[in-house]
Design a protein around this motif. Structure first.
Motif, PDB file in Angstrom:
ATOM      1  N   UNK A   9      -6.975  54.115  -7.509  1.00 17.78           N
ATOM      2  CA  UNK A   9      -7.003  52.884  -8.297  1.00 17.78           C
ATOM      3  C   UNK A   9      -6.407  53.132  -9.683  1.00 17.78           C
ATOM      4  N   UNK A  10      -6.819  54.211 -10.323  1.00 15.65           N
ATOM      5  CA  UNK A  10      -6.317  54.520 -11.667  1.00 15.65           C
ATOM      6  C   UNK A  10      -4.797  54.686 -11.670  1.00 15.65           C
ATOM      7  N   UNK A  11      -4.266  55.373 -10.652  1.00 15.87           N
ATOM      8  CA  UNK A  11      -2.814  55.586 -10.572  1.00 15.87           C
ATOM      9  C   UNK A  11      -2.077  54.263 -10.385  1.00 15.87           C
ATOM     10  N   UNK A  49       6.337  58.959   0.805  1.00 17.56           N
ATOM     11  CA  UNK A  49       7.342  59.280  -0.223  1.00 17.56           C
ATOM     12  C   UNK A  49       7.607  58.082  -1.132  1.00 17.56           C
ATOM     13  N   UNK A  50       7.766  56.902  -0.537  1.00 19.33           N
ATOM     14  CA  UNK A  50       8.020  55.697  -1.343  1.00 19.33           C
ATOM     15  C   UNK A  50       6.810  55.354  -2.203  1.00 19.33           C
ATOM     16  N   UNK A  51       5.630  55.496  -1.648  1.00 22.15           N
ATOM     17  CA  UNK A  51       4.409  55.234  -2.400  1.00 22.15           C
ATOM     18  C   UNK A  51       4.288  56.188  -3.588  1.00 22.15           C
ATOM     19  N   UNK A  61       0.778  65.348  -5.002  1.00 20.09           N
ATOM     20  CA  UNK A  61      -0.180  64.691  -5.897  1.00 20.09           C
ATOM     21  C   UNK A  61      -0.773  63.444  -5.252  1.00 20.09           C
ATOM     22  N   UNK A  62       0.042  62.734  -4.463  1.00 26.10           N
ATOM     23  CA  UNK A  62      -0.450  61.558  -3.748  1.00 26.10           C
ATOM     24  C   UNK A  62      -1.561  61.962  -2.785  1.00 26.10           C
ATOM     25  N   UNK A  63      -1.345  63.035  -2.038  1.00 27.40           N
ATOM     26  CA  UNK A  63      -2.361  63.508  -1.101  1.00 27.40           C
ATOM     27  C   UNK A  63      -3.651  63.868  -1.846  1.00 27.40           C
ATOM     28  N   UNK A  64      -3.506  64.532  -2.981  1.00 27.11           N
ATOM     29  CA  UNK A  64      -4.688  64.871  -3.780  1.00 27.11           C
ATOM     30  C   UNK A  64      -5.413  63.614  -4.253  1.00 27.11           C
ATOM     31  N   UNK A  69      -9.963  60.147  -3.908  1.00 24.79           N
ATOM     32  CA  UNK A  69     -10.478  58.789  -3.796  1.00 24.79           C
ATOM     33  C   UNK A  69     -11.504  58.689  -2.671  1.00 24.79           C
ATOM     34  N   UNK A  70     -11.250  59.394  -1.576  1.00 30.28           N
ATOM     35  CA  UNK A  70     -12.205  59.405  -0.465  1.00 30.28           C
ATOM     36  C   UNK A  70     -13.505  60.059  -0.914  1.00 30.28           C
ATOM     37  N   UNK A  71     -13.398  61.144  -1.665  1.00 31.76           N
ATOM     38  CA  UNK A  71     -14.590  61.836  -2.161  1.00 31.76           C
ATOM     39  C   UNK A  71     -15.350  60.968  -3.153  1.00 31.76           C
ATOM     40  N   UNK A  72     -14.623  60.274  -4.013  1.00 34.05           N
ATOM     41  CA  UNK A  72     -15.250  59.440  -5.039  1.00 34.05           C
ATOM     42  C   UNK A  72     -15.969  58.241  -4.441  1.00 34.05           C
ATOM     43  N   UNK A  73     -15.514  57.789  -3.286  1.00 39.47           N
ATOM     44  CA  UNK A  73     -16.115  56.590  -2.702  1.00 39.47           C
ATOM     45  C   UNK A  73     -17.098  56.911  -1.592  1.00 39.47           C
TER      46      UNK A  73
END
Length: 85
Positions: A9-11, A49-51, A61-64, A69-73
């Motif tokens: 969300x932040x990104x 890649x586009x995302x 970094x996207x994967x991280x 995000x999964x961990x946070x939720x």
């Protein structure tokens, strides 16, 4: 219920995209973007890649972001396997 603020969300917010705008640019549903944001789903490799480019980050970094995000939720979503969307 309050909305959880996740790294994804932040990104997205930092780049000024709404969920609907990001979804339109990627050719996916707003529900897919919401799923990534809440940690329910992970983006398909075909659009990763586009995302990442739209968010101004690398694919790694996207994967991280998605994993974080999964961990946070986890409190809201529960312990479930990630699905692709």
């Amino acid at each position: 219920m309050r909305k959880k603020i996740t790294p994804f969300y932040r990104a997205r917010y930092a780049k000024g995209f709404t969920q609907a705008e990001l979804a339109a640019k990627l050719g996916v549903s707003q529900a897919a973007v919401n799923g990534w944001e809440t940690g329910r789903w992970i983006p398909r490799l075909a659009i990763a890649d586009e995302l990442a480019k739209l968010l101004g980050i690398s694919r790694d970094d996207l994967l991280e972001l998605v994993v974080a995000s999964a961990s946070a939720s986890t409190d809201t979503v529960g312990n479930q396997a990630l699905a692709t969307a």
